[in-house]
Enzyme design. Sequence first.
Site, PDB file in Angstrom:
ATOM      1  CG  HIS A 171      17.074  15.054 -19.802  1.00 32.46           C
ATOM      2  ND1 HIS A 171      16.721  15.410 -18.509  1.00 32.46           N
ATOM      3  CD2 HIS A 171      18.261  15.646 -20.042  1.00 32.46           C
ATOM      4  CE1 HIS A 171      17.659  16.203 -18.003  1.00 32.46           C
ATOM      5  NE2 HIS A 171      18.602  16.361 -18.917  1.00 32.46           N
ATOM      6  CG  HIS A 227      22.187  14.717 -21.752  1.00 31.19           C
ATOM      7  ND1 HIS A 227      21.477  15.175 -22.826  1.00 31.19           N
ATOM      8  CD2 HIS A 227      21.963  15.590 -20.737  1.00 31.19           C
ATOM      9  CE1 HIS A 227      20.852  16.289 -22.496  1.00 31.19           C
ATOM     10  NE2 HIS A 227      21.129  16.563 -21.228  1.00 31.19           N
TER      11      HIS A 227
END
Length: 161
Positions: free
Chosen positions: A68, A83
């Site tokens: 992620h 992110h």
Amino acid sequence: MFKLFSKKEENTNDFAAVVSGKIIPLTAVNDDVFSKGMMGTGVAIVPDDDVIVAPCDGEVTMLFPTMHAFGMKNEDGVEILVHIGIDTVKMDGKGFTKKVSDGDKVHAGDILVEADLEEIKNAGYQTTTMMILTNTDEFGNVTKAEPAEVKTTSKVMTLTK
């Protein structure tokens, strides 16, 4: 691969959007760590594409096991954290497909991660993707793009020493 940007000046670094979508101010992100600048300065993009690319030439310094998020460093030592989504670490890698590994050398526009936006949304998470320059205090001023639609070839930040 091609270079999206050439350095205009010796002391300038340009960064392209890591995903196509709508750029929003970091302060609008629904996560205090990012919206309050605790990780550094940058921009956020509400993506309309599943493909996450390198914002510049550099090296992948860290790809989280959950895929992620990842870190990069360019040749001038500028550190970038990307992110993908908010709280998507809780997905434990589901919905993410890595295309690179730690230590890989990449060029601007290279595909690094594919993120299944529908799977992320269906799991109840926001897809807003943050691009953070984590060591800007070592370099200087950052100019950020205004909110607008962007493509992965769009310049969204310039760091000037």
